[in-house]
Structures are given as C-alpha cells and as structure tokens.
Design an enzyme around this catalytic site. Structure first.
Site, PDB file in Angstrom:
ATOM      1  N   HIS A 280      41.647  44.494  46.378  1.00 36.91           N
ATOM      2  CA  HIS A 280      42.374  44.024  45.197  1.00 36.91           C
ATOM      3  C   HIS A 280      43.882  44.017  45.433  1.00 36.91           C
ATOM      4  O   HIS A 280      44.603  43.251  44.788  1.00 36.91           O
ATOM      5  CB  HIS A 280      42.024  44.888  43.982  1.00 36.91           C
TER       6      HIS A 280
ATOM      7  N   ARG B 169      37.512  48.813  47.670  1.00 39.30           N
ATOM      8  CA  ARG B 169      37.789  47.772  46.673  1.00 39.30           C
ATOM      9  C   ARG B 169      39.271  47.735  46.320  1.00 39.30           C
ATOM     10  O   ARG B 169      39.841  46.656  46.108  1.00 39.30           O
ATOM     11  CB  ARG B 169      36.955  48.042  45.424  1.00 39.30           C
TER      12      ARG B 169
END
Length: 323
Positions: free
Chosen positions: A68, A64
């Site tokens: 991001h 993640r």
C-alpha cells in the site's frame, strides 16, 4: 493523425518514466547501510521474529503495508504518516481505514534502530525489509532488498483511494492498476500470491459468496456461516484468505483459485477462463518453486517504484510524522 501523435506522446512519456525509475533503482543497493548502520537489517528481523511468534497474522499485515505504500507515489513511507488537524494522509483512505495494520510494529523497529544509529535508516526501507522478513518467517522465499530509499514529506489521500486495487476489481482493472506502477501482468499474478496469508473482513467478500456463480457452492456456504447476508451484520467478521494454511506462505492460494475457492472477486478473476492469467495460476498451483522465484522477483520490481533518493525527501526520526 492527431490520434497517432497522441499515442506516440504517451509511449515517449512511458519510456521516459521507466528510464527515470531505472536510474533511481540503480542507486539502491542491498548493502546501503553496511557502514552507516550495519545492524539495521538484523534489528528489523529480530522484531519481526518476536511479532510473528506472538501474532502470525501480522506478517501479512506488514507485507500489505509495504504494498500500500509503494502503490501511492512510490515506496516512500507515506502510508505511515498520521493525520493532523491540517493534514489528511493515506491512513484515512478507504483501502486503509480500519484495515491497514502494523504501524506499531514499524514504530518499534524504528525506535530500536534510532537508538543504534539515529537519523540514518528510512521508514520506507524499514517497510521493505519488514515485508521480506515477514514472508521468510512464514515459510516463503527471500530476496535481496535494495535499500537507500528516503521518506516523503507528504502523503496522498486521493492516491490511496484511486491507485490501490480493491477486492471487487475486474481482471482488466487489476492489469491497469499494476501497469500504471510499471509492473507486468506476470508481476501482478505473482504478487497476488501474498493472499496465501492474512485475513479479510466479511464486508469485502460478502457480495462474492452470495451473488457470484464462479465459486464453489460448498465453499460459498461455509463462508456464509461467518458472514451474514445482511449488510452491516458481521461486517468485521474475519476469514482467512487461504482456508487451508492461513499462516503459511505457500502456493495453496493458487490451488484454491483452480477450484473456484478464491475469497475475493479480484482473486478469482485471475482464474476465470481467461487466457491472460489462467496458465500462470495453473503453473503456480503445481509448482511452488516457480511461484517463490517469481514472487521474489516481483517484490524487487515493486520495491523499485519511484524511490526517493539522494537529497529528495528526508530520513524521518519518527515514521508517523515529518521531521
């Protein structure tokens, strides 16, 4: 006539942007550190192995973190920069605050690499390698990570707040968010499969399990047991995004969508009676090999988002601050 000219201008601008990204991508290569830091990849993989053995959930957090990073001004390590008294970076943004994890793991990797070859391997590349290593360690596919990115000297709080699709996103907004990064709808559905690992806070799925109709009733009830209706109560209670194999990278996420058991609204939007993405979800739900192939290809495409190359940016010696 003015409208037509505007559309042409936008098309030309998009083509120019894609050409610039393609040119930058062509200069990234899997063996970038073969001579300057041949142990770089193995060091990353060693730390990831140690980390996931201790906490499997961290694999999802590192994947993640790469996502991001790339969705805000490209894959440039900007998400890693700490706030200072005069600077607020991406860690303070809504999608990251009290949510993004794994910074200490990246610090550990960077420190080990710096001892072997100082000032050579970028933090942006470490994120990309760590993402792949995490997926592989949890049973997912591998891919050739192209390397040679450099680190940014700044970050974008507004970019993190505006560019990252949230758990309440509609299908159209998801498509738009990925398209803005040069990614296709096919890439989007494949990359969403990252939710086959990891956990989410009650705060981000409460509305779905209490208010939505496109959800299996028994599943909603089971989620409500750990996520009270009252806002502020149990906000930080965690639930696996994949209830069946939360620490295994597989295609169960898509199987859950076909039975209306997606935890986020944005997850279930991929299988919601629409012709755009439903068929792809069905395919992945029965063909894990197809999902793995497309996920690997989409990760390569995501890693291609506006990399800093050549003399742009810098190679940070500490991923939390500029040199």
């Amino acid at each position: 006539m003015a409208t037509s000219m505007s559309m042409v201008s936008k098309l030309v601008a998009s083509i120019v942007l894609l050409l610039c990204w393609s040119t930058a991508y062509a200069q990234l290569r899997p063996n970038f550190y073969r001579k300057t830091c041949p142990r770089a990849i193995s060091i990353v993989e060693e730390v990831i192995k140690e980390t996931i053995a201790n906490e499997p959930r961290m694999g999802a957090s590192l994947l993640r973190l790469h996502f991001h990073d790339c969705f805000v001004n490209g894959c440039d390590g900007s998400v890693l920069l700490d706030d200072t008294t005069t600077f607020k970076g991406e860690k303070s943004a809504g999608p990251n605050f009290n949510s993004a994890r794994g910074f200490d793991v990246i610090d550990k990797i960077k420190a080990r690499i710096e001892r072997v070859c100082s000032g050579v391997v970028s933090c942006a590349d470490i994120l990309a390698i760590a993402a792949r290593a995490s997926v592989v360690r949890l049973g997912g596919p591998s891919w050739a990570v192209r390397l040679g990115r450099r680190d940014s000297r700044t970050a974008s709080l507004s970019g993190a707040n505006n560019n990252l699709p949230g758990p309440g996103s509609s299908l159209s907004s998801l498509i738009s968010a990925f398209s803005a990064q040069g990614l296709t709808t096919k890439d989007m559905v494949a990359l969403s499969g990252a939710h086959t690992i990891g956990q989410a806070r009650c705060l981000f799925f409460r509305s779905r399990i209490y208010n939505e109709t496109n959800i299996d009733k028994a599943f909603a009830a089971s989620m409500q047991a750990n996520c009270p209706f009252t806002s502020g109560s149990g906000d930080n209670n965690l639930s696996p995004l994949d209830q069946i194999t939360p620490n295994g990278f597989d295609n169960v996420y898509y199987q859950s969508l076909t039975t209306k058991k997606g935890l986020f609204h944005s997850d279930q939007e991929l299988f919601n009676g629409g012709l755009i993405t439903d068929s792809q979800v069905r395919t992945y739900s029965t063909d894990q090999a197809a999902f793995f192939t497309d996920f690997a290809a989409a990760m390569v495409n995501m890693g291609n988002i506006k990399p800093l190359i050549g003399r742009k940016g810098q190679i940070r010696r500490n991923c939390r601050r500029i040199n």
